[in-house]
Scaffold this motif. Structure first.
Motif, mmCIF file in Angstrom:
data_model
loop_
_atom_site.group_PDB
_atom_site.id
_atom_site.type_symbol
_atom_site.label_atom_id
_atom_site.label_comp_id
_atom_site.label_asym_id
_atom_site.label_seq_id
_atom_site.Cartn_x
_atom_site.Cartn_y
_atom_site.Cartn_z
ATOM 1 N N UNK A 1 -4.249 -5.984 -8.430
ATOM 2 C CA UNK A 1 -3.608 -7.118 -8.409
ATOM 3 C C UNK A 1 -3.803 -7.807 -9.828
ATOM 4 N N UNK A 2 -4.775 -7.877 -10.362
ATOM 5 C CA UNK A 2 -4.700 -8.485 -11.717
ATOM 6 C C UNK A 2 -4.246 -7.585 -12.933
ATOM 7 N N UNK A 3 -4.346 -6.381 -12.610
ATOM 8 C CA UNK A 3 -3.492 -5.617 -13.653
ATOM 9 C C UNK A 3 -1.770 -5.707 -13.657
ATOM 10 N N UNK A 4 -1.520 -5.668 -12.452
ATOM 11 C CA UNK A 4 -0.034 -6.143 -12.390
ATOM 12 C C UNK A 4 0.203 -7.422 -13.193
ATOM 13 N N UNK A 5 -0.651 -8.315 -12.575
ATOM 14 C CA UNK A 5 -0.364 -9.799 -13.266
ATOM 15 C C UNK A 5 -0.361 -9.754 -14.875
ATOM 16 N N UNK A 6 -1.269 -9.016 -15.337
ATOM 17 C CA UNK A 6 -1.509 -8.860 -16.680
ATOM 18 C C UNK A 6 -0.491 -8.231 -17.589
ATOM 19 N N UNK A 7 0.012 -7.117 -16.789
ATOM 20 C CA UNK A 7 0.900 -6.463 -17.546
ATOM 21 C C UNK A 7 2.335 -6.816 -17.415
ATOM 22 N N UNK A 8 2.435 -7.651 -16.412
ATOM 23 C CA UNK A 8 3.804 -8.429 -16.212
ATOM 24 C C UNK A 8 5.009 -7.427 -15.744
ATOM 25 N N UNK A 9 4.238 -6.379 -14.850
ATOM 26 C CA UNK A 9 5.091 -5.501 -14.236
ATOM 27 C C UNK A 9 4.608 -4.970 -12.799
#
Length: 483
Positions: free
Chosen positions: A236-244
């Protein structure tokens, strides 16, 4: 929209507790070590020690002037644990890495295709452990929890809960309905009343009890949300940080590639595992690697006596680039793309010019090649790779991954708190009734800039040639040590 949340991440090696506001501002954070007791294949931790550590972290935050009067508490942590309760008490937690009960993997009462239809996966460790405990020690437990964060919730609220992300790895949850599926444990000596309630990550598990409030400093009556296992929280956090929504790579003690997905995919080559995603109707497709940071650490100890910075300098030597030397990093068997628990590591292409620096560089290249193979399995193509996990602390590893993938590597500057940010999104969504995407973006840290590593394009041709050799050599390792 704003709120203050206490977010806790109880991992295998440490507990991290932070106070986060809805603007992505970390008001304070504390990290405390967690001890594992090992004896051969037995890997256990002590839940009462978890609680003592959590209490200490909360009190440390208070002593640092951080107010614990928050809008909610939400936790994440290690998954696939077996935490047996007897008369409301849990004295031990058997970890996912524990090998007891593995013999029960061969004692399925349902055909493999039926199991896969319900779970999206084959049996995993927790169900065999439960069967083993039910057979060998039925008098020692009457209830069970499956994750470290669920024990914290139990001590805070008295509620026994589990989230669908962690429910997936029990082998007892229907991944489509996100509910316990009794057919999966029928006749095993396990009873429905022994299992925790399944709640969605944003649902309220309970409220802080007076006794827990007096021990932690968190006000009584504070809502505690179910949260989710760390695999879901990091995604969840990775998707938000990566913006994709294109996935990410995890480089910890072990490694994986994770990709959000709308459908389940059964792989014929390599091991693909599915988790229920935080979002209902979605999944997380994971391609696991048994060899990653554990191999990196082995190399650091082998050539530099455990001196991390010395190893970084060794790899940076100009003479450390070799066009022929390969390292196959299967020191602990492997699951992708070679499925072979008896596989071993190997250096290939040694000649009289090879130095320690060449070998150190080859180790990191081998790990990066393995990681790239899992991305091919997942069908991921992106101009930027979001990389998470303890391996990102290594400048040399970050650069090696960028060079092998020939794309930019993006690393969160607050790597250690990434799972905590993912957990906090559950609390933000619960309070503000917003979408998962809005919640995940809202709790992103605004304190630090991301680390961006650009590839060295001059190495592209040489590394592509080495990668082709690596794939051929790694494939030949399958079954080589089975005799």
């Amino acid at each position: 929209m704003s709120c203050r949340l206490l977010s806790a991440d109880l991992g295998t090696t440490s507990l991290k507790v932070m106070i986060l506001n809805g603007g992505g501002q970390v008001e304070g954070s504390v990290s405390e070590p967690v001890h594992t007791y090992t004896d051969g294949g037995n890997h256990e931790q002590k839940p009462p020690e978890w609680w003592q550590t959590f209490r200490k972290a909360c009190r440390t935050l208070q002593s640092n002037g951080i107010d614990l009067n928050v809008d909610g508490v939400v936790c994440t942590g290690q998954m696939e644990d077996f935490i047996p309760f007897k008369d409301g008490r849990a004295e031990t937690a058997i970890l996912y890495s524990d090998t007891r009960g593995s013999r029960e993997l061969t004692k399925r009462h349902l055909p493999p295709d039926v199991v896969t239809a319900f779970t999206g996966n084959d049996w995993r460790a927790t169900t065999p452990l439960m069967k083993w405990m039910a057979d060998e020690f039925p008098e020692q437990w009457d209830q069970v929890l499956f994750g470290s964060k669920d024990y914290l919730i139990y001590r805070l609220t008295g509620a026994s809960v589990c989230d669908p992300v962690n429910g997936t790895v029990t082998g007892m949850m229907n991944i489509h309905t996100r509910a316990w599926e009794e057919k999966l444990w029928e006749g095993s000596g396990i009873f429905r009343r022994q299992l925790p309630r399944l709640l969605e990550p944003e649902e309220t598990a309970g409220y802080v009890l007076k006794e827990a409030a007096s021990q932690t400093g968190i006000p009584a009556g504070t809502p505690v949300y179910c949260g989710l296992g760390d695999g879901g929280a990091v995604t969840l956090a990775a998707s938000a940080h990566a913006g994709n929504d294109e996935g990410y790579a995890y480089a910890g003690t072990t490694g994986w590639t994770a990709v959000p997905a709308d459908t389940l995919t059964v792989s014929e080559e390599g091991s693909v595992f599915h988790l229920a995603a935080p979002q209902q109707g979605r999944f997380i497709k994971i391609m696991p690697l048994l060899n990653m940071g554990n191999v990196h650490q082995w190399a650091v100890h082998t050539w530099c006596g455990g001196d991390f910075e010395a190893f970084e300098k060794l790899i940076a030597e100009p003479a450390s680039v070799s066009g022929s030397l390969l390292f196959i990093p299967y020191l602990n068997g492997e699951r992708n793309p070679v499925i072979d628990e008896k596989a071993k590591g190997a250096f290939i292409g040694i000649d009289g010019q090879v130095t320690q620096a060449h070998m150190a560089r080859a180790v990191l290249e081998g790990l990066a090649f393995s990681l790239k193979q899992t991305f091919f399995q997942a069908g991921v193509t992106s101009s930027t790779l979001f990389l998470v996990g303890g391996g990102t602390k290594s400048r040399a590893f970050r650069q090696t991954v960028a060079d092998v993938f020939q794309c930019r590597v993006q690393v969160s500057a607050e790597q250690e708190l990434l799972a905590s940010f993912g957990a906090a999104a559950c609390g933000f969504r619960a309070i503000h009734k917003c979408s998962w995407e809005e919640a995940a973006r809202a709790v992103q840290s605004v304190d630090e800039e991301e680390i961006i590593v650009a590839p060295d394009v001059s190495k592209k041709e040489k590394l592509e040639r080495k990668e082709r050799l690596f794939i051929e050599a790694a494939g030949r390792m399958r079954g080589l040590f089975n005799t």
